[in-house]
Design a protein around this motif. Structure first.
Motif, PDB file in Angstrom:
ATOM      1  N   ASN A   1       1.599   6.754  -6.797  1.00  0.00           N
ATOM      2  CA  ASN A   1       0.539   7.712  -7.124  1.00  0.00           C
ATOM      3  C   ASN A   1       1.006   9.143  -6.892  1.00  0.00           C
ATOM      4  O   ASN A   1       0.710  10.035  -7.692  1.00  0.00           O
ATOM      5  CB  ASN A   1      -0.714   7.434  -6.295  1.00  0.00           C
ATOM      6  CG  ASN A   1      -1.438   6.183  -6.750  1.00  0.00           C
ATOM      7  OD1 ASN A   1      -1.251   5.717  -7.877  1.00  0.00           O
ATOM      8  ND2 ASN A   1      -2.254   5.628  -5.872  1.00  0.00           N
ATOM      9  N   GLU A   2       1.737   9.363  -5.804  1.00  0.00           N
ATOM     10  CA  GLU A   2       2.249  10.707  -5.532  1.00  0.00           C
ATOM     11  C   GLU A   2       3.270  11.124  -6.585  1.00  0.00           C
ATOM     12  O   GLU A   2       3.290  12.279  -7.010  1.00  0.00           O
ATOM     13  CB  GLU A   2       2.875  10.751  -4.133  1.00  0.00           C
ATOM     14  CG  GLU A   2       1.850  10.665  -3.024  1.00  0.00           C
ATOM     15  CD  GLU A   2       2.474  10.507  -1.641  1.00  0.00           C
ATOM     16  OE1 GLU A   2       3.723  10.462  -1.531  1.00  0.00           O
ATOM     17  OE2 GLU A   2       1.703  10.408  -0.682  1.00  0.00           O
TER      18      GLU A   2
ATOM     19  N   MET B   1       3.330  10.074  -9.726  1.00  0.00           N
ATOM     20  CA  MET B   1       2.578  10.343 -10.956  1.00  0.00           C
ATOM     21  C   MET B   1       1.904  11.706 -10.878  1.00  0.00           C
ATOM     22  O   MET B   1       1.901  12.462 -11.851  1.00  0.00           O
ATOM     23  CB  MET B   1       1.540   9.248 -11.202  1.00  0.00           C
ATOM     24  CG  MET B   1       2.146   7.943 -11.684  1.00  0.00           C
ATOM     25  SD  MET B   1       0.966   6.571 -11.872  1.00  0.00           S
ATOM     26  CE  MET B   1      -0.458   7.321 -12.586  1.00  0.00           C
ATOM     27  N   ALA B   2       1.348  12.036  -9.699  1.00  0.00           N
ATOM     28  CA  ALA B   2       0.686  13.333  -9.538  1.00  0.00           C
ATOM     29  C   ALA B   2       1.701  14.467  -9.664  1.00  0.00           C
ATOM     30  O   ALA B   2       1.417  15.499 -10.277  1.00  0.00           O
ATOM     31  CB  ALA B   2      -0.027  13.391  -8.190  1.00  0.00           C
TER      32      ALA B   2
ATOM     33  N   ALA C   1       2.328   1.720  -3.478  1.00  0.00           N
ATOM     34  CA  ALA C   1       1.305   2.228  -4.397  1.00  0.00           C
ATOM     35  C   ALA C   1       1.052   3.710  -4.150  1.00  0.00           C
ATOM     36  O   ALA C   1       0.904   4.488  -5.099  1.00  0.00           O
ATOM     37  CB  ALA C   1       0.013   1.431  -4.248  1.00  0.00           C
ATOM     38  N   GLN C   2       1.022   4.108  -2.894  1.00  0.00           N
ATOM     39  CA  GLN C   2       0.799   5.513  -2.568  1.00  0.00           C
ATOM     40  C   GLN C   2       1.957   6.377  -3.070  1.00  0.00           C
ATOM     41  O   GLN C   2       1.744   7.446  -3.633  1.00  0.00           O
ATOM     42  CB  GLN C   2       0.629   5.693  -1.061  1.00  0.00           C
ATOM     43  CG  GLN C   2       0.360   7.120  -0.654  1.00  0.00           C
ATOM     44  CD  GLN C   2       0.162   7.276   0.844  1.00  0.00           C
ATOM     45  OE1 GLN C   2       0.199   6.311   1.592  1.00  0.00           O
ATOM     46  NE2 GLN C   2      -0.041   8.493   1.279  1.00  0.00           N
TER      47      GLN C   2
ATOM     48  N   GLU D   1       0.831  -1.202   0.000  1.00  0.00           N
ATOM     49  CA  GLU D   1       0.000   0.000   0.000  1.00  0.00           C
ATOM     50  C   GLU D   1       0.875   1.266   0.000  1.00  0.00           C
ATOM     51  O   GLU D   1       0.565   2.231  -0.686  1.00  0.00           O
ATOM     52  CB  GLU D   1      -0.935   0.001   1.211  1.00  0.00           C
ATOM     53  CG  GLU D   1      -2.058  -1.013   1.096  1.00  0.00           C
ATOM     54  CD  GLU D   1      -2.856  -1.172   2.382  1.00  0.00           C
ATOM     55  OE1 GLU D   1      -2.523  -0.516   3.409  1.00  0.00           O
ATOM     56  OE2 GLU D   1      -3.795  -1.979   2.380  1.00  0.00           O
TER      57      GLU D   1
END
Length: 174
Positions: A154-155, A157-158, A150-151, A147
């Motif tokens: 995502n950060e 990618m953002a 994945a976080q 997890e």
């Protein structure tokens, strides 16, 4: 002397265990007891592990147990237990080994004691003892690590999208 040498070679030593925080609420007593006859309560139990470094080799590891039981729409009981242990680790361990010792091995040692406390408290609260099933702390550790990865992805990618938008705006204004 031989015992001292053996103790120094162990990667993990549990120095003490303790109840850090505990709460039991029985908000609908005594009306809840007749409601439970013939009906199994709906249980919700959550367990988490929280390590805190105290010194170079000493850590506090806390099992956070949160649980509740409901019959129909009424809360039978709520329980919260923070059960801790102070552990020392051998010097020079790799970070991955330290993580496993704190997040898997130490909770594995602490869990039977926390489980017994939860069973006693629920029994003393007028309910059948709540016997928690064994927990696979290694699986819990892997899930948490996935997890977090994945976080972080995502950060990242953002952040890349934000940078790309900023570059587009800079190109438009130029």
């Amino acid at each position: 002397m031989a015992e001292e040498t053996t103790a120094q070679q162990q990667p993990l030593a549990i120095k003490m265990q303790f109840i850090k925080d505990m709460s039991f609420e029985n908000p609908n007593a005594p009306m809840i007891y007749p409601m439970m006859s013939g009906k199994a309560p709906q249980l919700d139990i959550q367990v988490d592990v929280s390590p805190t470094q105290l010194s170079d080799t000493a850590y506090e590891v806390v099992l956070n147990v949160r649980g509740s039981a409901k019959v129909e729409d009424k809360t039978a009981f709520m329980i919260e237990l923070d059960y801790g242990g102070i552990v020392t680790l051998a010097e020079g361990l790799e970070p991955q080994i330290i993580d496993l010792l704190l997040m898997v091995e130490t909770p594995r040692y602490l869990f039977p004691f926390a489980r017994n406390i939860v069973a006693d408290i629920t029994r003393d609260g007028g309910f059948p003892p709540l016997i928690m099933n064994p927990i696979d702390f290694h699986q819990m550790f892997l899930q948490r690590r996935n997890e977090e990865a994945a976080q972080q992805a995502n950060e990242a990618m953002a952040a890349d999208e934000t940078d790309a938008k900023a570059e587009d705006k800079a190109t438009e204004t130029a």
